[in-house]
Design a protein around this motif. Structure first.
Motif, PDB file in Angstrom:
ATOM      1  N   GLU A   1       0.814  -1.215   0.000  1.00  0.00           N
ATOM      2  CA  GLU A   1       0.000   0.000   0.000  1.00  0.00           C
ATOM      3  C   GLU A   1       0.848   1.266   0.000  1.00  0.00           C
ATOM      4  OE1 GLU A   1      -3.147   0.050  -0.436  1.00  0.00           O
ATOM      5  OE2 GLU A   1      -3.486  -2.117  -0.247  1.00  0.00           O
ATOM      6  N   GLY A   2       2.178   1.111   0.180  1.00  0.00           N
ATOM      7  CA  GLY A   2       3.054   2.269   0.206  1.00  0.00           C
ATOM      8  C   GLY A   2       2.878   3.142   1.432  1.00  0.00           C
ATOM      9  N   ILE A   3       2.559   2.517   2.583  1.00  0.00           N
ATOM     10  CA  ILE A   3       2.322   3.286   3.804  1.00  0.00           C
ATOM     11  C   ILE A   3       3.179   2.726   4.946  1.00  0.00           C
ATOM     12  CG2 ILE A   3      -0.010   4.061   3.218  1.00  0.00           C
ATOM     13  CD1 ILE A   3      -1.101   1.789   4.953  1.00  0.00           C
ATOM     14  N   SER A   4       3.908   3.585   5.625  1.00  0.00           N
ATOM     15  CA  SER A   4       4.610   3.257   6.869  1.00  0.00           C
ATOM     16  C   SER A   4       5.417   1.958   6.782  1.00  0.00           C
ATOM     17  CB  SER A   4       3.603   3.176   8.028  1.00  0.00           C
ATOM     18  OG  SER A   4       2.872   4.361   8.157  1.00  0.00           O
ATOM     19  N   THR A   5       6.175   1.805   5.695  1.00  0.00           N
ATOM     20  CA  THR A   5       6.928   0.559   5.518  1.00  0.00           C
ATOM     21  C   THR A   5       8.043   0.405   6.556  1.00  0.00           C
ATOM     22  OG1 THR A   5       8.306   1.675   3.868  1.00  0.00           O
ATOM     23  CG2 THR A   5       6.438   0.403   3.054  1.00  0.00           C
ATOM     24  N   GLU A   6       8.696   1.508   6.930  1.00  0.00           N
ATOM     25  CA  GLU A   6       9.755   1.421   7.941  1.00  0.00           C
ATOM     26  C   GLU A   6       9.187   1.043   9.301  1.00  0.00           C
ATOM     27  OE1 GLU A   6      13.064   1.509   7.601  1.00  0.00           O
ATOM     28  OE2 GLU A   6      12.591   1.493   5.455  1.00  0.00           O
ATOM     29  N   LEU A   7       8.024   1.581   9.628  1.00  0.00           N
ATOM     30  CA  LEU A   7       7.354   1.208  10.880  1.00  0.00           C
ATOM     31  C   LEU A   7       7.037  -0.282  10.878  1.00  0.00           C
ATOM     32  CD1 LEU A   7       5.812   1.832  13.540  1.00  0.00           C
ATOM     33  CD2 LEU A   7       3.803   2.310  12.119  1.00  0.00           C
ATOM     34  N   ALA A   8       6.523  -0.780   9.758  1.00  0.00           N
ATOM     35  CA  ALA A   8       6.181  -2.198   9.662  1.00  0.00           C
ATOM     36  C   ALA A   8       7.419  -3.069   9.803  1.00  0.00           C
ATOM     37  CB  ALA A   8       5.482  -2.468   8.332  1.00  0.00           C
ATOM     38  N   ALA A   9       8.536  -2.662   9.183  1.00  0.00           N
ATOM     39  CA  ALA A   9       9.776  -3.431   9.288  1.00  0.00           C
ATOM     40  C   ALA A   9      10.258  -3.486  10.733  1.00  0.00           C
ATOM     41  CB  ALA A   9      10.845  -2.813   8.395  1.00  0.00           C
ATOM     42  N   ARG A  10      10.179  -2.352  11.428  1.00  0.00           N
ATOM     43  CA  ARG A  10      10.602  -2.340  12.838  1.00  0.00           C
ATOM     44  C   ARG A  10       9.686  -3.214  13.693  1.00  0.00           C
ATOM     45  NH1 ARG A  10      10.981   3.162  11.672  1.00  0.00           N
ATOM     46  NH2 ARG A  10       9.207   3.707  13.000  1.00  0.00           N
ATOM     47  N   ALA A  11       8.390  -3.200  13.386  1.00  0.00           N
ATOM     48  CA  ALA A  11       7.448  -4.013  14.160  1.00  0.00           C
ATOM     49  C   ALA A  11       7.785  -5.494  14.047  1.00  0.00           C
ATOM     50  CB  ALA A  11       6.017  -3.755  13.676  1.00  0.00           C
ATOM     51  N   VAL A  12       8.063  -5.960  12.830  1.00  0.00           N
ATOM     52  CA  VAL A  12       8.379  -7.373  12.617  1.00  0.00           C
ATOM     53  C   VAL A  12       9.724  -7.721  13.263  1.00  0.00           C
ATOM     54  CG1 VAL A  12       8.844  -9.146  10.885  1.00  0.00           C
ATOM     55  CG2 VAL A  12       7.022  -7.472  10.501  1.00  0.00           C
ATOM     56  N   PHE A  13      10.720  -6.867  13.057  1.00  0.00           N
ATOM     57  CA  PHE A  13      12.072  -7.148  13.572  1.00  0.00           C
ATOM     58  C   PHE A  13      12.086  -7.184  15.099  1.00  0.00           C
ATOM     59  CE2 PHE A  13      16.242  -5.915  15.118  1.00  0.00           C
ATOM     60  CZ  PHE A  13      17.083  -6.750  14.403  1.00  0.00           C
ATOM     61  N   PHE A  14      11.637  -6.094  15.732  1.00  0.00           N
ATOM     62  CA  PHE A  14      11.692  -6.022  17.189  1.00  0.00           C
ATOM     63  C   PHE A  14      10.687  -6.979  17.839  1.00  0.00           C
ATOM     64  CE2 PHE A  14      13.579  -1.768  16.293  1.00  0.00           C
ATOM     65  CZ  PHE A  14      14.776  -1.966  16.961  1.00  0.00           C
ATOM     66  N   GLY A  15       9.531  -7.148  17.212  1.00  0.00           N
ATOM     67  CA  GLY A  15       8.542  -8.077  17.759  1.00  0.00           C
ATOM     68  C   GLY A  15       9.068  -9.495  17.797  1.00  0.00           C
ATOM     69  N   THR A  16       9.731  -9.923  16.708  1.00  0.00           N
ATOM     70  CA  THR A  16      10.303 -11.270  16.663  1.00  0.00           C
ATOM     71  C   THR A  16      11.418 -11.425  17.701  1.00  0.00           C
ATOM     72  OG1 THR A  16       9.782 -11.411  14.296  1.00  0.00           O
ATOM     73  CG2 THR A  16      11.364 -12.993  15.172  1.00  0.00           C
ATOM     74  N   ALA A  17      12.258 -10.402  17.823  1.00  0.00           N
ATOM     75  CA  ALA A  17      13.355 -10.464  18.795  1.00  0.00           C
ATOM     76  C   ALA A  17      12.831 -10.544  20.225  1.00  0.00           C
ATOM     77  CB  ALA A  17      14.267  -9.244  18.626  1.00  0.00           C
ATOM     78  N   LEU A  18      11.855  -9.710  20.555  1.00  0.00           N
ATOM     79  CA  LEU A  18      11.321  -9.689  21.918  1.00  0.00           C
ATOM     80  C   LEU A  18      10.543 -10.959  22.252  1.00  0.00           C
ATOM     81  CD1 LEU A  18      10.122  -5.971  22.050  1.00  0.00           C
ATOM     82  CD2 LEU A  18      12.069  -6.964  23.267  1.00  0.00           C
ATOM     83  N   SER A  19       9.951 -11.592  21.232  1.00  0.00           N
ATOM     84  CA  SER A  19       9.187 -12.813  21.493  1.00  0.00           C
ATOM     85  C   SER A  19      10.080 -13.961  21.935  1.00  0.00           C
ATOM     86  CB  SER A  19       8.393 -13.226  20.244  1.00  0.00           C
ATOM     87  OG  SER A  19       9.256 -13.669  19.210  1.00  0.00           O
ATOM     88  N   ALA A  20      11.396 -13.844  21.699  1.00  0.00           N
ATOM     89  CA  ALA A  20      12.324 -14.857  22.209  1.00  0.00           C
ATOM     90  C   ALA A  20      12.329 -14.883  23.727  1.00  0.00           C
ATOM     91  CB  ALA A  20      13.739 -14.579  21.681  1.00  0.00           C
ATOM     92  N   VAL A  21      11.882 -13.788  24.348  1.00  0.00           N
ATOM     93  CA  VAL A  21      11.772 -13.707  25.805  1.00  0.00           C
ATOM     94  C   VAL A  21      10.356 -14.041  26.259  1.00  0.00           C
ATOM     95  CG1 VAL A  21      11.961 -12.192  27.817  1.00  0.00           C
ATOM     96  CG2 VAL A  21      13.606 -11.979  25.929  1.00  0.00           C
ATOM     97  N   THR A  22       9.362 -13.481  25.576  1.00  0.00           N
ATOM     98  CA  THR A  22       7.978 -13.629  26.049  1.00  0.00           C
ATOM     99  C   THR A  22       7.393 -15.015  25.772  1.00  0.00           C
ATOM    100  OG1 THR A  22       7.162 -12.663  23.975  1.00  0.00           O
ATOM    101  CG2 THR A  22       7.532 -11.158  25.825  1.00  0.00           C
ATOM    102  N   LEU A  23       7.698 -15.604  24.624  1.00  0.00           N
ATOM    103  CA  LEU A  23       7.113 -16.901  24.298  1.00  0.00           C
ATOM    104  C   LEU A  23       7.521 -18.008  25.281  1.00  0.00           C
ATOM    105  CD1 LEU A  23       7.123 -17.092  20.386  1.00  0.00           C
ATOM    106  CD2 LEU A  23       5.138 -17.221  21.904  1.00  0.00           C
ATOM    107  N   PRO A  24       8.796 -18.123  25.674  1.00  0.00           N
ATOM    108  CA  PRO A  24       9.133 -19.122  26.683  1.00  0.00           C
ATOM    109  C   PRO A  24       8.378 -18.948  28.002  1.00  0.00           C
ATOM    110  CG  PRO A  24      11.122 -18.347  25.611  1.00  0.00           C
ATOM    111  CD  PRO A  24      10.013 -17.467  25.146  1.00  0.00           C
TER     112      PRO A  24
END
Length: 304
Positions: A274-297
């Protein structure tokens, strides 16, 4: 906690392997398309088909079950959307909504829940995937262009969703289950092989994708959305099942884990389309995946 970390760790090793491979080999993104095609059209559909072709206990309550899980996803989307509206950061509020609600239910969901809870978790994971995708792809067009929203556009979006390989595989598995037929070994064996390849291939591909994204800061509004995604979402799912009890424990545990997954890589794909907030979306996926290494366990340890 240690047991939960041990169950989740292999999945993050697959992701890390993808990140390292991309950093060292520096192949073009074009080559990854074949791996993604294998995951998208063969491996994960095989996993979903095999998961639902022999229905476990709990399917009699599937409608009520999916109402609760889909309600939780919808409420989390509204939570993230509200954070984005309040923040007034210049990024689109709908991308915040996706970041707080759209779990990695395709690549991580079925493989992780089956590994943690056993084969009977495959069916509820497949059903949650179908329901959440229908919800997200229904409200996404409305939230990104409210002024141009039309019933015709919504019907077109739903038509594309129904043709999704994961949904088609789930429906095919349900039809096979209802038929009472027996799967011959010469078909069942390769299907099991494709199913076993789903987790390593999908998560390795996710690592390749994450390695190419720019994510150098985590602002407060996105942090709030990620706390919502990784903590509030599974708590909301658990709370709904406490209020409306009577469901199979494995199905409930599957729903809680699915709710606690990080934002899907599709958050970035949809924002880019859609050409909207692509950098925000990239940060959401990157940091969300990294932080889930703590929360999921932690989630898995509590469920255990």
């Amino acid at each position: 906690m240690i047991v939960g970390l041990g169950l989740v760790a292999p999945f993050f090793v697959y992701i890390l392997a993808g990140v390292v491979a991309e950093k060292l080999l520096r192949h073009s993104a074009e080559g990854q398309k074949w791996l993604d095609a294998f995951v998208f059209y063969i491996a994960l559909p095989a996993l979903l088909f095999q998961s639902v072709r022999t229905l476990p206990d709990g399917t009699s309550d599937i409608v009520g079950f999916l109402i609760l899980t889909t309600m939780a996803t919808g409420l989390m989307f509204l939570f993230g959307w509200g954070v984005g509206r309040f923040a007034k950061s210049g990024d689109h509020a709908a991308v915040y909504g996706l970041s707080a609600s759209y779990s990695n239910i395709g690549y991580m969901g079925p493989t992780l829940t089956v590994a943690v809870l056993g084969p009977t978790a495959g069916a509820p994971a497949a059903f949650i995937f179908c329901a959440d995708v229908l919800l997200i792809f229904s409200i996404w067009p409305a939230m990104i262009r409210a002024e141009g929203f039309s019933v015709r556009g919504l019907v077109g979006s739903l038509g594309k969703v129904i043709q999704h390989p994961f949904i088609l595989a789930t429906l095919a598995g349900l039809v096979f289950a209802a038929s009472g037929l027996t799967m011959p070994d010469f078909i069942n064996t390769p299907l099991d092989g494709f199913r076993n390849a789903a987790a390593p291939a999908a998560l390795f591909s996710l690592g390749l994708t994450l390695s190419r994204r720019t994510a150098n800061h985590l602002e407060i509004p996105l942090s709030v959305c990620l706390v919502g995604k990784l903590v509030l979402h599974p708590l909301l799912v658990a709370g709904l099942f406490v209020i409306f009890g009577g469901f199979d424990p494995i199905w409930i545990a599957t729903a809680i884990i699915m709710g606690g997954l990080p934002p899907a890589a599709n958050v970035y794909v949809m924002a880019r389309a859609e050409g909207i907030s692509t950098e925000l979306a990239a940060r959401a996926v990157f940091f969300g995946t990294a932080l889930s290494a703590v929360t999921l366990p932690v989630i898995i340890a509590i469920l255990g």
